[in-house]
Design an enzyme around this catalytic site. Structure first.
Site, PDB file in Angstrom:
ATOM      1  N   GLU A  88      19.506  52.357  61.428  1.00 54.61           N
ATOM      2  CA  GLU A  88      18.936  51.092  60.936  1.00 54.61           C
ATOM      3  C   GLU A  88      19.131  50.980  59.427  1.00 54.61           C
ATOM      4  OE1 GLU A  88      14.699  50.686  61.503  1.00 54.61           O
ATOM      5  OE2 GLU A  88      14.759  48.558  60.988  1.00 54.61           O
ATOM      6  N   GLY A 126      10.201  48.719  68.955  1.00 53.37           N
ATOM      7  CA  GLY A 126       8.739  48.845  68.959  1.00 53.37           C
ATOM      8  C   GLY A 126       8.315  50.126  68.256  1.00 53.37           C
ATOM      9  N   SER A 172       6.529  49.971  64.564  1.00 54.20           N
ATOM     10  CA  SER A 172       5.343  49.751  63.714  1.00 54.20           C
ATOM     11  C   SER A 172       4.130  49.305  64.525  1.00 54.20           C
ATOM     12  CB  SER A 172       5.640  48.671  62.676  1.00 54.20           C
ATOM     13  OG  SER A 172       6.802  48.975  61.977  1.00 54.20           O
ATOM     14  N   SER A 214      10.606  42.466  65.529  1.00 56.11           N
ATOM     15  CA  SER A 214      11.623  41.417  65.391  1.00 56.11           C
ATOM     16  C   SER A 214      12.251  41.129  66.746  1.00 56.11           C
ATOM     17  CB  SER A 214      12.723  41.855  64.421  1.00 56.11           C
ATOM     18  OG  SER A 214      12.182  42.175  63.168  1.00 56.11           O
TER      19      SER A 214
HETATM   20  C1  LIG Z   1      11.611  41.591  57.945  1.00 59.87           C
HETATM   21  C2  LIG Z   1      10.936  42.738  58.640  1.00 59.87           C
HETATM   22  C3  LIG Z   1      11.313  43.071  59.933  1.00 59.87           C
HETATM   23  C4  LIG Z   1      10.674  44.118  60.611  1.00 59.87           C
HETATM   24  N1  LIG Z   1      11.034  44.390  61.897  1.00 59.87           N
HETATM   25  C5  LIG Z   1      10.433  45.418  62.554  1.00 59.87           C
HETATM   26  C6  LIG Z   1      10.766  45.702  63.916  1.00 59.87           C
HETATM   27  O1  LIG Z   1      11.596  45.029  64.521  1.00 59.87           O
HETATM   28  N2  LIG Z   1      10.125  46.714  64.524  1.00 59.87           N
HETATM   29  C7  LIG Z   1       9.202  47.488  63.901  1.00 59.87           C
HETATM   30  O2  LIG Z   1       8.697  48.423  64.517  1.00 59.87           O
HETATM   31  N3  LIG Z   1       8.835  47.241  62.617  1.00 59.87           N
HETATM   32  C8  LIG Z   1       9.417  46.207  61.937  1.00 59.87           C
HETATM   33  N4  LIG Z   1       9.041  45.919  60.638  1.00 59.87           N
HETATM   34  C9  LIG Z   1       7.956  46.677  60.035  1.00 59.87           C
HETATM   35  C10 LIG Z   1       8.395  47.622  58.929  1.00 59.87           C
HETATM   36  O3  LIG Z   1       9.025  48.754  59.456  1.00 59.87           O
HETATM   37  C11 LIG Z   1       7.139  47.986  58.117  1.00 59.87           C
HETATM   38  O4  LIG Z   1       6.689  46.797  57.492  1.00 59.87           O
HETATM   39  C12 LIG Z   1       7.421  49.027  57.057  1.00 59.87           C
HETATM   40  O5  LIG Z   1       7.746  50.257  57.629  1.00 59.87           O
HETATM   41  C13 LIG Z   1       6.226  49.199  56.097  1.00 59.87           C
HETATM   42  O6  LIG Z   1       5.049  49.432  56.803  1.00 59.87           O
HETATM   43  P1  LIG Z   1       3.741  48.554  56.520  1.00 59.87           P
HETATM   44  O7  LIG Z   1       4.150  47.104  56.559  1.00 59.87           O
HETATM   45  O8  LIG Z   1       2.690  48.990  57.459  1.00 59.87           O
HETATM   46  O9  LIG Z   1       3.343  48.869  55.020  1.00 59.87           O
HETATM   47  P2  LIG Z   1       2.459  50.104  54.520  1.00 59.87           P
HETATM   48  O10 LIG Z   1       2.955  51.353  55.164  1.00 59.87           O
HETATM   49  O11 LIG Z   1       1.011  49.759  54.706  1.00 59.87           O
HETATM   50  O12 LIG Z   1       2.822  50.166  52.982  1.00 59.87           O
HETATM   51  C14 LIG Z   1       2.132  49.384  51.995  1.00 59.87           C
HETATM   52  C15 LIG Z   1       2.656  49.781  50.620  1.00 59.87           C
HETATM   53  O13 LIG Z   1       2.341  51.166  50.339  1.00 59.87           O
HETATM   54  C16 LIG Z   1       3.528  51.889  49.997  1.00 59.87           C
HETATM   55  N5  LIG Z   1       3.455  53.254  50.531  1.00 59.87           N
HETATM   56  C17 LIG Z   1       2.973  53.617  51.757  1.00 59.87           C
HETATM   57  N6  LIG Z   1       3.083  54.955  51.913  1.00 59.87           N
HETATM   58  C18 LIG Z   1       3.651  55.445  50.781  1.00 59.87           C
HETATM   59  C19 LIG Z   1       4.024  56.749  50.344  1.00 59.87           C
HETATM   60  N7  LIG Z   1       3.862  57.841  51.125  1.00 59.87           N
HETATM   61  N8  LIG Z   1       4.601  56.886  49.120  1.00 59.87           N
HETATM   62  C20 LIG Z   1       4.790  55.793  48.322  1.00 59.87           C
HETATM   63  N9  LIG Z   1       4.440  54.530  48.685  1.00 59.87           N
HETATM   64  C21 LIG Z   1       3.876  54.354  49.887  1.00 59.87           C
HETATM   65  C22 LIG Z   1       4.655  51.113  50.648  1.00 59.87           C
HETATM   66  O14 LIG Z   1       5.885  51.345  49.990  1.00 59.87           O
HETATM   67  C23 LIG Z   1       4.178  49.665  50.492  1.00 59.87           C
HETATM   68  O15 LIG Z   1       4.500  49.179  49.214  1.00 59.87           O
HETATM   69  C24 LIG Z   1       9.656  44.860  59.959  1.00 59.87           C
HETATM   70  C25 LIG Z   1       9.269  44.509  58.660  1.00 59.87           C
HETATM   71  C26 LIG Z   1       9.886  43.465  58.013  1.00 59.87           C
HETATM   72  C27 LIG Z   1       9.420  43.099  56.621  1.00 59.87           C
END
Ligand SMILES: Cc1cc2nc3c(=O)[nH]c(=O)nc-3n(C[C@H](O)[C@H](O)[C@H](O)COP(=O)(O)OP(=O)(O)OC[C@H]3O[C@@H](n4cnc5c(N)ncnc54)[C@H](O)[C@@H]3O)c2cc1C
Length: 396
Positions: free
Chosen positions: A248, A131, A133, A165
């Site tokens: 991870e 937990g 994101s 997940s």
């Molecule tokens: C298959 C899968 C499984 C997952 N499982 C889990 C889970 O079990 N538990 C959990 O907690 N989370 C989980 N996640 C979430 C995952 O950790 C987040 O999706 C990830 O950290 C990106 O955050 P966001 O989706 O909010 O994207 P955002 O942070 O909104 O990013 C959007 C875009 O902006 C870019 N960006 C953002 N900040 C910067 C920066 N400072 N410099 C350059 N580029 C930047 C990113 O690279 C991306 O392209 C999972 C995600 C996926 C896809």
């Protein structure tokens, strides 16, 4: 770097291989990943499969004996990992506990926490989810807002997690919560362990573009968690959280998977025809295959170098930071090449009669894109490598 395996290690590999040859089919999962389903019977089979593997001595081989491990060196674990991929063995349903929480607790947990949680991670008696994101906190994880207030001997938790997940079948969650809203954002966070069966927790499914159900939204409405479930110090959870993230990211870039994808891509290029010839004879496609094979080989040697470092007791440095970035991008590029090789057939999904290679590639292409994002996106990995690995100035 040591490229060879000892005769004992080769013998161990033969044992693992023969065990997997006899047992993979008995799992009843046909190589499927029990993490990617909402089918209760597949989830139960996934737990039984992990238990069977553990009883055979093939789960978390390096963990301390007192918590159910065998204290074997990392070479044995890497042999098991390689053989699992080679045998198309089902993934481990308890991967989050084994790969992320377990190593974190070994370093940061109290003795009581280690004894209470670690053995049940190994035999799949308790399945964990992560937990971290939230809707407003992904790449900028420290912006998380799920609040935990201390009332007597308990935390009272309110807020929401997303992309969690396995939350739909997990028994427990390792979770980041804000315990001091006044402190700078990295300082007021704590790391707590939450029983998913507590009242006040609602799990809602999110269905992916692959059609699979692996992640969820999780809502907390005044969930009461005992204070003894805190890992590390109050308000210093960011340090613990980063230990988990390190494990991870290491887990997500595995050279064995890339090698299997490359083998399958080469087989596809032999079977597909272009301009009257097998695609494998096309000079441009051959160049692309050569480029991908070079990257797979480089990844393999990169992993061997890290194994040697571990055996010599050196701390993982910048090499480990590169694994997730390089491994997940490579896997996505391998499936992109396959999708292009198939042309229009790439549009056909599972179950379509005309689908090539049982529609493995469209699924893999979408799935591998998810892994480029999950565990921290490639952009974030590059920032970390630049700032912490190469000591370049911090990005704004
Ligand atoms: C298959 C899968 C499984 C997952 N499982 C889990 C889970 O079990 N538990 C959990 O907690 N989370 C989980 N996640 C979430 C995952 O950790 C987040 O999706 C990830 O950290 C990106 O955050 P966001 O989706 O909010 O994207 P955002 O942070 O909104 O990013 C959007 C875009 O902006 C870019 N960006 C953002 N900040 C910067 C920066 N400072 N410099 C350059 N580029 C930047 C990113 O690279 C991306 O392209 C999972 C995600 C996926 C896809």
């Amino acid at each position: 770097m040591d490229l060879g395996f000892t005769p004992e290690e080769e013998e161990f590999r033969r044992e693992v291989r023969s065990w997997l040859n006899e047992n993979v089919a008995l799992s009843g999962l046909k190589g499927a990943d029990p993490n990617l389903t909402r089918d209760k019977s597949a989830i139960e089979k996934g737990k039984a499969w992990q238990r069977r593997l553990y009883e055979a001595g093939y789960v978390a081989l390096g963990w301390p004996r007192e918590y159910g491990g065998q204290e074997l060196d990392p070479v044995r674990q890497s042999i098991v990992n390689e053989e699992m991929v080679r045998a198309h063995a089902p993934g481990l349903i308890g991967a989050s506990g084994i790969g992320m929480l377990g190593p974190t607790l070994i370093s940061w947990g109290t003795e009581e926490q280690k004894r209470r949680y670690l053995p049940k991670i190994l035999n799949a008696a308790e399945i964990w989810c992560q937990g971290y994101s939230e809707p407003g906190a992904g790449s900028d994880l420290a912006a998380l807002r799920t609040r935990a207030e201390i009332v007597g001997d308990e935390f009272v938790i309110n807020g929401q997690k997303v992309w969690t997940s396995g939350a739909h079948y997990a028994d427990m969650m390792f979770c980041l919560v804000r315990t001091d809203p006044e402190a700078p954002k990295h300082r007021g966070i704590s790391y707590v362990l939450i029983d998913m069966h507590f009242s006040g927790i609602t799990v809602r499914p999110l269905i992916q573009m692959t059609g699979a159900h692996s992640f969820n939204e999780v809502f907390f409405d005044s969930v009461r968690v005992p204070r003894e479930n805190l890992v590390g110090k109050l308000n210093e959870g960011w340090l613990v959280a980063n230990a988990t993230l390190f494990h991870e990211r290491n887990m997500l870039g595995a050279a064995g998977t890339s090698q299997q994808l490359l083998n399958r891509l080469i087989a596809l290029a032999r079977s597909v025809r272009r301009d009257g010839h097998p695609l494998i004879q096309d000079p441009v496609f051959r160049q692309r295959l050569a480029d991908l094979e070079i990257r797979v080989e480089a990844m393999k040697y990169h992993m061997l170098r890290q194994l040697t470092d571990q055996l010599r007791g050196r701390n993982p440095g910048i090499e480990a930071m590169v694994n997730k970035l390089v491994g997940t991008e490579l896997n996505h590029d391998l499936s992109t090449a396959a999708m292009e090789a198939m042309g229009d057939y790439a549009m056909l999904a599972r179950g379509e009669d005309e689908a090539m290679d049982r529609a493995f590639w469209p699924y893999e292409w979408m799935f591998s894109l998810g892994l480029v994002i999950g565990g921290g996106t490639s952009h974030i990995q590059k920032n970390i490598i630049a700032e912490r690995g190469l000591k370049m100035p911090k990005s704004r």
